[in-house]
Design a protein around this motif. Structure first.
Motif, mmCIF file in Angstrom:
data_model
loop_
_atom_site.group_PDB
_atom_site.id
_atom_site.type_symbol
_atom_site.label_atom_id
_atom_site.label_comp_id
_atom_site.label_asym_id
_atom_site.label_seq_id
_atom_site.Cartn_x
_atom_site.Cartn_y
_atom_site.Cartn_z
ATOM 1 N N LEU A 54 26.500 11.164 20.447
ATOM 2 C CA LEU A 54 27.436 10.250 21.099
ATOM 3 C C LEU A 54 26.816 9.535 22.301
ATOM 4 O O LEU A 54 27.299 8.476 22.716
ATOM 5 C CB LEU A 54 28.684 11.016 21.553
ATOM 6 N N GLN A 74 33.576 3.031 18.329
ATOM 7 C CA GLN A 74 34.258 4.262 17.945
ATOM 8 C C GLN A 74 34.312 4.486 16.438
ATOM 9 O O GLN A 74 34.279 5.634 15.981
ATOM 10 C CB GLN A 74 35.674 4.300 18.534
ATOM 11 N N ARG A 97 32.011 3.606 14.159
ATOM 12 C CA ARG A 97 30.703 4.115 13.731
ATOM 13 C C ARG A 97 30.460 5.522 14.267
ATOM 14 O O ARG A 97 29.996 6.405 13.534
ATOM 15 C CB ARG A 97 29.594 3.175 14.209
ATOM 16 N N ARG A 98 30.754 5.740 15.543
ATOM 17 C CA ARG A 98 30.495 7.052 16.146
ATOM 18 C C ARG A 98 31.307 8.153 15.459
ATOM 19 O O ARG A 98 30.783 9.225 15.150
ATOM 20 C CB ARG A 98 30.835 7.024 17.642
ATOM 21 N N SER A 99 32.577 7.890 15.232
ATOM 22 C CA SER A 99 33.426 8.912 14.613
ATOM 23 C C SER A 99 32.956 9.224 13.200
ATOM 24 O O SER A 99 32.911 10.389 12.787
ATOM 25 C CB SER A 99 34.886 8.461 14.606
ATOM 26 N N GLN A 124 29.913 8.972 11.989
ATOM 27 C CA GLN A 124 28.650 9.710 12.016
ATOM 28 C C GLN A 124 28.845 11.177 12.367
ATOM 29 O O GLN A 124 28.271 12.061 11.728
ATOM 30 C CB GLN A 124 27.683 9.065 13.010
#
Length: 230
Positions: A52, A96, A98-100, A102
């Motif tokens: 993150l 958010q 993309r991050r979530s 991944q």
């Protein structure tokens, strides 16, 4: 005439000399408490927090991880999470969606391939979705005692200013520095360079008058900080 490649350390101020390790140890002695600044209590949490932290700061990540790990403390918990719930938690970091995606995919891979545990090798870590060499080095160095140099923007910048490398690519900086400083704890050195880069040897201009290694530093490419700017 021989044109040096980016990876060629010949002719660097501190290359191939005891001076390089002496400088590194002096700097490390100045930051005895330097450590990873991500707030985590397990290898899984550090893995996710490091993922993150890409394109943001550790401070911002630390603001959202209490909620994230309070709701999803283990790989199994996160693997079963609703994506919209995770997106809402990580929204302050930006990207958010993309991050979530991944971190959920990584948690699922941990469960299906490693029994919910974080693997203890760079090779296996780097097979996980969204996990690159830098993230793997952080986890290996902090959680599993490996000697691993984590090359972020601070480590790269300071390594060049200290005369340890000419390289700009992460892999070549890592190779040059670990080869030159073979006797140094690279994990600890990473934390020290990051701390020094944030507080003294900043990107805007180093405060050389506050530097604990000013007497040894070759100041490669340095433009001293003038202070008072906006």
């Amino acid at each position: 005439m021989t044109i040096p490649t980016e990876h060629d350390t010949s002719g660097l101020v501190n290359a191939g000399s005891e001076a390089a390790e002496a400088l590194a140890r002096q700097l490390m002695n100045a930051y005895p408490d330097a450590t990873c600044t991500l707030d985590c209590s397990t290898p899984f949490q550090l893995l996710i927090a490091t993922m993150l932290s890409a394109q943001t700061t550790d401070e911002r990540v630390n603001r959202i991880t209490p909620a994230l790990f309070g709701e999803f403390p283990t790989a199994l918990d996160l693997a079963q999470a609703r994506r919209d719930t995770v997106e809402q938690i990580v929204r302050p970091l930006g990207f958010q969606h993309r991050r979530s995606g991944q971190i959920i995919a990584t948690a699922q891979a941990l469960c299906t391939e490693f029994g919910g545990e974080v693997p203890q090798s760079n090779k296996e870590l780097e097979k996980l979705p969204g996990v690159g060499h830098k993230t793997a080095n952080v986890v290996m160095g902090v959680c599993f005692g490996a000697r691993a140099l984590t090359v972020d923007t601070h480590v790269g910048r300071l390594s060049r200013r200290l005369g340890w490398t000419r390289a700009t690519s992460v892999t070549r900086v890592e190779k040059d520095v670990t080869t030159l400083l073979a006797g140094v704890n690279w994990t600890k050195l990473s934390h020290v360079l990051i701390a020094h880069g944030r507080s003294v040897c900043t990107a805007q201009g180093p405060r050389c008058d506050e530097c604990p290694v000013v007497d040894r530093c070759p100041k490669v490419g340095v433009v001293p900080w003038s202070g008072g700017g906006q």
